[in-house]
Design an enzyme around this catalytic site. Structure first.
Site, PDB file in Angstrom:
ATOM      1  N   CYS A 168      10.815   3.446  -2.988  1.00 39.67           N
ATOM      2  CA  CYS A 168      10.022   2.732  -3.733  1.00 39.67           C
ATOM      3  C   CYS A 168      10.404   1.435  -2.334  1.00 39.67           C
ATOM      4  O   CYS A 168      11.422   1.918  -1.711  1.00 39.67           O
ATOM      5  CB  CYS A 168       9.842   2.329  -4.524  1.00 39.67           C
ATOM      6  SG  CYS A 168      10.918   1.141  -5.676  1.00 39.67           S
ATOM      7  N   CYS A 184       3.924   3.019  -3.709  1.00 44.44           N
ATOM      8  CA  CYS A 184       3.549   1.984  -3.114  1.00 44.44           C
ATOM      9  C   CYS A 184       3.837   1.897  -1.900  1.00 44.44           C
ATOM     10  O   CYS A 184       3.700   0.605  -0.759  1.00 44.44           O
ATOM     11  CB  CYS A 184       5.284   0.911  -2.948  1.00 44.44           C
ATOM     12  SG  CYS A 184       6.749   2.162  -3.605  1.00 44.44           S
ATOM     13  N   CYS A 231       7.344   8.031   4.243  1.00 42.02           N
ATOM     14  CA  CYS A 231       7.998   8.787   5.044  1.00 42.02           C
ATOM     15  C   CYS A 231       8.030   9.745   5.631  1.00 42.02           C
ATOM     16  O   CYS A 231       7.204   9.677   6.030  1.00 42.02           O
ATOM     17  CB  CYS A 231       8.567   9.509   3.389  1.00 42.02           C
ATOM     18  SG  CYS A 231       9.963   9.401   2.396  1.00 42.02           S
TER      19      CYS A 231
END
Length: 137
Positions: free
Chosen positions: A14, A88, A92
């Site tokens: 996150c 959130c 990635c």
């Protein structure tokens, strides 16, 4: 080159690595013991773990007060079998063969411990399902 472990590894991500991902990592370590390798990181790590998250976890006997938010790295993603983002919108790096999940969880930032408890409990349920799927007892 280090030998790879046969145990699955999970990375929780996150943005600030101060609340949801820290609670998830603590639950996974607590519930799975050494059956699963646990990592946690954020794209913009905070200076410290959210005090309400620390308090909420302390209520269930898990101490995360000494944890320090970590910076998300490509290597952390590459070396994890399961990568879990926490709703959130964190970007990635994506690698083939990894399992990606996004858990839609409220952000505990700025909330009191009363408001963090339900998030903590929801994370525990998700972690229990995760363990059942990747490292059944």
């Amino acid at each position: 080159m280090a030998e790879s472990s046969d145990k699955p590894s999970v990375l929780f991500v996150c943005v600030h690595n101060a609340g949801r991902s820290r609670m998830a990592a603590a639950w996974l370590a607590h519930l799975a013991g050494d059956r699963i390798e646990v990592r946690s990181a954020g794209s913009t790590p905070a200076d410290s773990v959210n005090p309400a998250a620390v308090a909420a976890m302390a209520e269930v006997g898990i101490d995360i007060s000494a944890e320090v938010p970590q910076l998300l790295t490509v290597d952390a993603v590459r070396s994890s079998d399961v990568v879990i983002t926490m709703g959130c919108g964190d970007a990635c790096p994506v690698f083939p063969g990894k399992h990606y999940l996004d858990w839609r969880l409220d952000d505990p930032a700025g909330l009191g411990v009363e408001a963090v408890r339900p998030i903590r409990d929801e994370i525990r349920s998700l972690v229990e399902e995760l363990i059942a799927g990747i490292a059944p007892a």
